[in-house]
Design a protein around this motif. Structure first.
Motif, PDB file in Angstrom:
ATOM      1  N   GLY A  29      29.725  59.559 -74.446  1.00  0.00           N
ATOM      2  CA  GLY A  29      29.404  58.228 -73.918  1.00  0.00           C
ATOM      3  C   GLY A  29      30.323  57.801 -72.785  1.00  0.00           C
ATOM      4  N   SER A  30      30.209  56.532 -72.406  1.00  0.00           N
ATOM      5  CA  SER A  30      30.960  55.940 -71.287  1.00  0.00           C
ATOM      6  C   SER A  30      32.425  56.327 -71.285  1.00  0.00           C
ATOM      7  CB  SER A  30      30.915  54.405 -71.369  1.00  0.00           C
ATOM      8  OG  SER A  30      29.621  53.943 -71.226  1.00  0.00           O
ATOM      9  N   HIS A  61      28.986  57.948 -66.099  1.00  0.00           N
ATOM     10  CA  HIS A  61      28.121  58.918 -66.790  1.00  0.00           C
ATOM     11  C   HIS A  61      27.710  60.005 -65.799  1.00  0.00           C
ATOM     12  CE1 HIS A  61      27.025  56.798 -70.624  1.00  0.00           C
ATOM     13  NE2 HIS A  61      27.515  55.784 -69.958  1.00  0.00           N
ATOM     14  N   ARG A  81      24.405  59.950 -70.827  1.00  0.00           N
ATOM     15  CA  ARG A  81      23.154  59.760 -71.575  1.00  0.00           C
ATOM     16  C   ARG A  81      22.286  58.741 -70.865  1.00  0.00           C
ATOM     17  NH1 ARG A  81      26.389  57.113 -75.532  1.00  0.00           N
ATOM     18  NH2 ARG A  81      25.594  58.276 -77.300  1.00  0.00           N
ATOM     19  N   HIS A  83      19.914  55.167 -71.127  1.00  0.00           N
ATOM     20  CA  HIS A  83      19.904  53.903 -71.869  1.00  0.00           C
ATOM     21  C   HIS A  83      18.591  53.161 -71.635  1.00  0.00           C
ATOM     22  CE1 HIS A  83      24.101  54.846 -70.799  1.00  0.00           C
ATOM     23  NE2 HIS A  83      24.428  54.317 -71.962  1.00  0.00           N
ATOM     24  N   ASN A 112      30.150  56.816 -78.372  1.00  0.00           N
ATOM     25  CA  ASN A 112      29.882  55.686 -77.480  1.00  0.00           C
ATOM     26  C   ASN A 112      31.099  54.779 -77.425  1.00  0.00           C
ATOM     27  OD1 ASN A 112      29.791  53.606 -79.617  1.00  0.00           O
ATOM     28  ND2 ASN A 112      27.911  54.642 -80.256  1.00  0.00           N
ATOM     29  N   SER A 216      23.526  51.789 -77.006  1.00  0.00           N
ATOM     30  CA  SER A 216      23.061  53.187 -76.985  1.00  0.00           C
ATOM     31  C   SER A 216      22.963  53.766 -78.394  1.00  0.00           C
ATOM     32  CB  SER A 216      24.043  54.029 -76.154  1.00  0.00           C
ATOM     33  OG  SER A 216      25.277  54.146 -76.829  1.00  0.00           O
ATOM     34  N   THR A 217      22.852  55.073 -78.446  1.00  0.00           N
ATOM     35  CA  THR A 217      23.079  55.906 -79.630  1.00  0.00           C
ATOM     36  C   THR A 217      21.980  55.911 -80.685  1.00  0.00           C
ATOM     37  OG1 THR A 217      25.471  55.691 -79.382  1.00  0.00           O
ATOM     38  CG2 THR A 217      24.709  56.324 -81.554  1.00  0.00           C
TER      39      THR A 217
END
Ligand code: 6GU
Length: 277
Positions: A29-30, A61, A81, A83, A112, A216-217
């Motif tokens: 993630g970020s 990202h 990823r 979003h 994340n 996210s996620t």
């Protein structure tokens, strides 16, 4: 369904570039993308070169898929990823999960950066996801909506045990060897973003049982469970988000926190993967 053929096409394009068969899929993630640099014998494929993949549009990202080994374990890594707030559909966001599963991955590790809604959480803590609340999913943005393709999974998949008990146990054990690492365990609530929450929204999220909030996620986890992958989720708490704090959160702060926590986050993920050997 059309989507299965698209997934198969993406899989073939990737297999034309490497013979590595991944066991573990990892989503970074970020600000957490640099674990990718530690892969051994990595093949890096920009998302733009994979059929049917979307492009990652967010700063922080990178937007490429890597296949290589980490601690001797064959892995496929999403560096960056997709979003919902980028405007992609739930189906597009989760397309890479289907691809990684068909490449052979049986375990998904998702990471994340998230806001700490639980007042006991501090910036820099890491939270193991023990469950989630999928607000966009409950409101109609569920990636499994539409015709079900049985080659992927069943029509009504159960999600009561979305986050694997044994993998969480492994994570807890590994975390013990890092004294400066506070490992929390809690509920992740997904919102779409892209705006951060109002104070009233954060107090609402707290009331419904949220420990950490992010954008996210969860779509990826739902699709991974549809395909019967075992899932481990890790949130880096990048800021406090109880609804009572004075300061406003911003994206730079989130990336900075990710940066600062990077060494211990990386060590934790490496340690978990080592225990999977
Ligand atoms: Cl405070 N909210 C959301 N939705 N996502 C975040 C966050 C907050 N902090 C990091 N990611």
């Amino acid at each position: 369904m059309m989507q299965y053929e698209n997934v198969a096409e993406a899989v073939r394009a990737i297999q034309a570039r490497t013979t590595l068969k991944p066991r573990v899929a990892l989503i970074l993630g970020s600000g957490l993308g640099d674990l990718a640099a530690e892969l051994v014998d990595a093949t890096a494929i920009p998302y733009a070169e994979i059929p049917h993949f979307a492009r990652s549009t967010v700063i922080g990202h990178a937007g490429r898929l890597l296949l290589g080994t980490l601690e001797g374990v064959p892995v496929v890594v999403m560096q960056g990823r997709f979003h919902l707030y980028e405007g992609y559909s739930p189906e597009v966001i989760t397309f890479p999960i289907r691809v990684m599963r068909l490449l052979g991955a049986e375990i998904l590790i998702v990471t994340n950066a998230a806001g700490g809604v639980n007042p006991a959480y501090a910036t820099g803590d890491i939270m193991l996801l023990k469950d989630h609340i999928f607000l966009p999913g409950m409101a109609g943005l569920n990636p499994l909506i539409g015709p079900n393709d049985e080659r992927f999974g069943e029509r009504f998949p159960p999600l009561a045990h979305a986050y694997d008990v044994e993998l969480r146990e492994v994570a807890r054990t590994v975390a013990q060897s890092w004294p400066d690492l506070t490992l929390q365990e809690g509920i992740y609530t997904m919102v779409t973003g892209p705006n951060y929450e109002t104070s009233a929204e954060l107090r609402f999220l707290r009331t419904i049982g949220t420990d950490a909030v992010g954008m996210s996620t969860v779509p990826e986890v739902v699709v991974a469970r549809h395909m019967r992958m075992r899932v481990l989720g890790l949130s880096l708490i990048s800021n406090e988000a109880t609804g009572d704090e004075e300061a406003e959160v911003n994206h730079e702060e989130v990336l900075e926190a990710a940066n600062a926590a990077r060494p211990k986050f990386t060590a934790l993920v490496r340690g978990i993967i080592r225990s999977l050997q």
